[in-house]
Motif scaffolding. Sequence first.
Motif, PDB file in Angstrom:
ATOM      1  N   PRO A  85       0.810  -1.214   0.000  1.00  0.00           N
ATOM      2  CA  PRO A  85       0.000   0.000   0.000  1.00  0.00           C
ATOM      3  C   PRO A  85       0.852   1.276   0.000  1.00  0.00           C
ATOM      4  CG  PRO A  85      -0.038  -1.035   2.163  1.00  0.00           C
ATOM      5  CD  PRO A  85       0.667  -1.986   1.245  1.00  0.00           C
ATOM      6  N   THR A  86       0.296   2.331  -0.584  1.00  0.00           N
ATOM      7  CA  THR A  86       1.005   3.595  -0.707  1.00  0.00           C
ATOM      8  C   THR A  86       0.140   4.766  -0.250  1.00  0.00           C
ATOM      9  OG1 THR A  86       0.228   4.009  -2.972  1.00  0.00           O
ATOM     10  CG2 THR A  86       2.272   2.750  -2.728  1.00  0.00           C
ATOM     11  N   VAL A  87       0.814   5.854   0.117  1.00  0.00           N
ATOM     12  CA  VAL A  87       0.202   7.172   0.222  1.00  0.00           C
ATOM     13  C   VAL A  87       0.836   8.008  -0.876  1.00  0.00           C
ATOM     14  CG1 VAL A  87      -0.002   9.285   1.588  1.00  0.00           C
ATOM     15  CG2 VAL A  87      -0.275   7.053   2.690  1.00  0.00           C
TER      16      VAL A  87
ATOM     17  N   GLU B 229      -4.465   6.348   0.286  1.00  0.00           N
ATOM     18  CA  GLU B 229      -4.854   7.749   0.393  1.00  0.00           C
ATOM     19  C   GLU B 229      -4.035   8.571  -0.597  1.00  0.00           C
ATOM     20  OE1 GLU B 229      -5.668  11.115   3.843  1.00  0.00           O
ATOM     21  OE2 GLU B 229      -5.375   9.002   4.334  1.00  0.00           O
ATOM     22  N   MET B 230      -4.675   9.633  -1.113  1.00  0.00           N
ATOM     23  CA  MET B 230      -3.995  10.576  -1.989  1.00  0.00           C
ATOM     24  C   MET B 230      -4.077  11.950  -1.336  1.00  0.00           C
ATOM     25  SD  MET B 230      -4.124  12.980  -4.739  1.00  0.00           S
ATOM     26  CE  MET B 230      -2.448  13.518  -5.024  1.00  0.00           C
ATOM     27  N   VAL B 231      -2.918  12.598  -1.151  1.00  0.00           N
ATOM     28  CA  VAL B 231      -2.833  13.900  -0.485  1.00  0.00           C
ATOM     29  C   VAL B 231      -2.456  14.957  -1.522  1.00  0.00           C
ATOM     30  CG1 VAL B 231      -1.620  15.256   1.271  1.00  0.00           C
ATOM     31  CG2 VAL B 231      -2.158  12.847   1.702  1.00  0.00           C
ATOM     32  N   TYR B 232      -3.207  16.057  -1.564  1.00  0.00           N
ATOM     33  CA  TYR B 232      -2.924  17.119  -2.530  1.00  0.00           C
ATOM     34  C   TYR B 232      -3.333  18.471  -1.956  1.00  0.00           C
ATOM     35  CZ  TYR B 232      -7.946  17.150  -3.673  1.00  0.00           C
ATOM     36  OH  TYR B 232      -9.316  17.249  -3.597  1.00  0.00           O
ATOM     37  N   GLY B 233      -3.053  19.526  -2.708  1.00  0.00           N
ATOM     38  CA  GLY B 233      -3.429  20.883  -2.322  1.00  0.00           C
ATOM     39  C   GLY B 233      -3.900  21.655  -3.534  1.00  0.00           C
TER      40      GLY B 233
ATOM     41  N   GLY C 224     -13.071   4.060  -3.872  1.00  0.00           N
ATOM     42  CA  GLY C 224     -12.791   3.602  -2.529  1.00  0.00           C
ATOM     43  C   GLY C 224     -11.525   4.154  -1.911  1.00  0.00           C
ATOM     44  N   VAL C 225     -10.845   5.070  -2.610  1.00  0.00           N
ATOM     45  CA  VAL C 225      -9.598   5.660  -2.103  1.00  0.00           C
ATOM     46  C   VAL C 225      -9.886   7.072  -1.600  1.00  0.00           C
ATOM     47  CG1 VAL C 225      -7.248   6.378  -2.678  1.00  0.00           C
ATOM     48  CG2 VAL C 225      -8.215   4.301  -3.708  1.00  0.00           C
ATOM     49  N   ARG C 226      -9.397   7.381  -0.413  1.00  0.00           N
ATOM     50  CA  ARG C 226      -9.615   8.714   0.150  1.00  0.00           C
ATOM     51  C   ARG C 226      -8.642   9.716  -0.468  1.00  0.00           C
ATOM     52  NH1 ARG C 226      -9.883   8.296   6.133  1.00  0.00           N
ATOM     53  NH2 ARG C 226      -7.623   8.385   6.199  1.00  0.00           N
ATOM     54  N   PHE C 227      -9.197  10.848  -0.877  1.00  0.00           N
ATOM     55  CA  PHE C 227      -8.416  11.976  -1.392  1.00  0.00           C
ATOM     56  C   PHE C 227      -8.591  13.131  -0.414  1.00  0.00           C
ATOM     57  CE2 PHE C 227      -8.182   9.423  -5.048  1.00  0.00           C
ATOM     58  CZ  PHE C 227      -7.464  10.026  -6.071  1.00  0.00           C
ATOM     59  N   ASP C 228      -7.476  13.647   0.115  1.00  0.00           N
ATOM     60  CA  ASP C 228      -7.525  14.756   1.065  1.00  0.00           C
ATOM     61  C   ASP C 228      -6.865  15.989   0.465  1.00  0.00           C
ATOM     62  OD1 ASP C 228      -8.949  13.963   3.304  1.00  0.00           O
ATOM     63  OD2 ASP C 228      -7.235  12.991   4.240  1.00  0.00           O
TER      64      ASP C 228
ATOM     65  N   ASP D 259      -4.637  14.424   9.597  1.00  0.00           N
ATOM     66  CA  ASP D 259      -4.191  13.088   9.974  1.00  0.00           C
ATOM     67  C   ASP D 259      -4.429  12.172   8.771  1.00  0.00           C
ATOM     68  OD1 ASP D 259      -3.626  10.646  11.054  1.00  0.00           O
ATOM     69  OD2 ASP D 259      -4.956  10.837  12.788  1.00  0.00           O
ATOM     70  N   VAL D 260      -3.373  11.847   8.068  1.00  0.00           N
ATOM     71  CA  VAL D 260      -3.502  11.182   6.786  1.00  0.00           C
ATOM     72  C   VAL D 260      -4.100   9.783   6.877  1.00  0.00           C
ATOM     73  CG1 VAL D 260      -2.179  10.285   4.811  1.00  0.00           C
ATOM     74  CG2 VAL D 260      -1.658  12.542   5.756  1.00  0.00           C
ATOM     75  N   LEU D 261      -3.750   9.010   7.868  1.00  0.00           N
ATOM     76  CA  LEU D 261      -4.211   7.621   7.936  1.00  0.00           C
ATOM     77  C   LEU D 261      -5.268   7.407   9.014  1.00  0.00           C
ATOM     78  CD1 LEU D 261      -0.744   5.888   7.466  1.00  0.00           C
ATOM     79  CD2 LEU D 261      -2.593   6.063   5.785  1.00  0.00           C
ATOM     80  N   ARG D 262      -6.041   8.467   9.286  1.00  0.00           N
ATOM     81  CA  ARG D 262      -7.089   8.364  10.303  1.00  0.00           C
ATOM     82  C   ARG D 262      -8.122   7.315   9.898  1.00  0.00           C
ATOM     83  NH1 ARG D 262      -7.836  12.481   6.946  1.00  0.00           N
ATOM     84  NH2 ARG D 262      -9.924  12.934   6.129  1.00  0.00           N
TER      85      ARG D 262
END
Length: 272
Positions: free
Chosen positions: A183-185, A225-229, A241-245, A267-270
Amino acid sequence: MKLLATSDLHVSYQDNRQAVETIAAPDPADWLIVAGDIGEKFADVEWTLRTLRPRFAKLIWSPGNHELWTTKDDPNQARGEMRYKQLVELCRSLDVITPEDPYVVFEGPKGPVTVCPLFLGYDYSFRPHGATDVASALAIAHKAGVVCTDEYFLHPDPYPSRDAWCRARVRETEERLAQVGGPTVLINHYPLVRDPTFVLRYPEFALWCGTALTADWHKRFNAVEMVYGHLHIPRTTHYDGVRFDEVSLGYPREWKPRGTTRVKLHDVLRES
């Protein structure tokens, strides 16, 4: 121990700079992701990274478009890829992880995840209705009065265009991600899918918000999870099914009306 994230700190604004000074890890073992747009001037990026690095066990950075601007009032006049390479060297001198470094493994609540900071750019493929190519897409945006400042300050040297630079980065990054197991972030300044841009007040701005070439990466590369701004619309969405924050602070005129008094670290992996 948590994997925390923020982006779009824009420290050229004094209110934002003061907010950054208050950022601290709840636990000394916590990691922090900064997903781009620290500021436009090289010295501001350095100040921010120097400020944050001692406060977290690890600091991870992906570049935004603003770090890659070359403005007339910045003593550092490096452009394009050379500017990016200088930023990477700055990060390495401060022990900050960049997209050019080996990916690191975080021991999350459900087991280890590989944390992958990316630098991909955009290729004008998030086009407005009626556009058939890059030229027509840009013409529609200009007619609507929506033009990203990148067009004046973000130089693609030595590539012939920003979209050519993006395609080169996509090819290189795709090869690296294909070697990652488990698994990846995934971290990038821009969302990996177009859907988050559908809520933009000015839809034409989506042109400067990513590339369709990454539309399936959250599935292909086993993202949890995918983290962006970049969008300055902090929220959580889910795709396949993948969370994007979206984790941006944004400009003072954006975050102050929300009643924000300090930078919220996501909190990325909440669990929820």
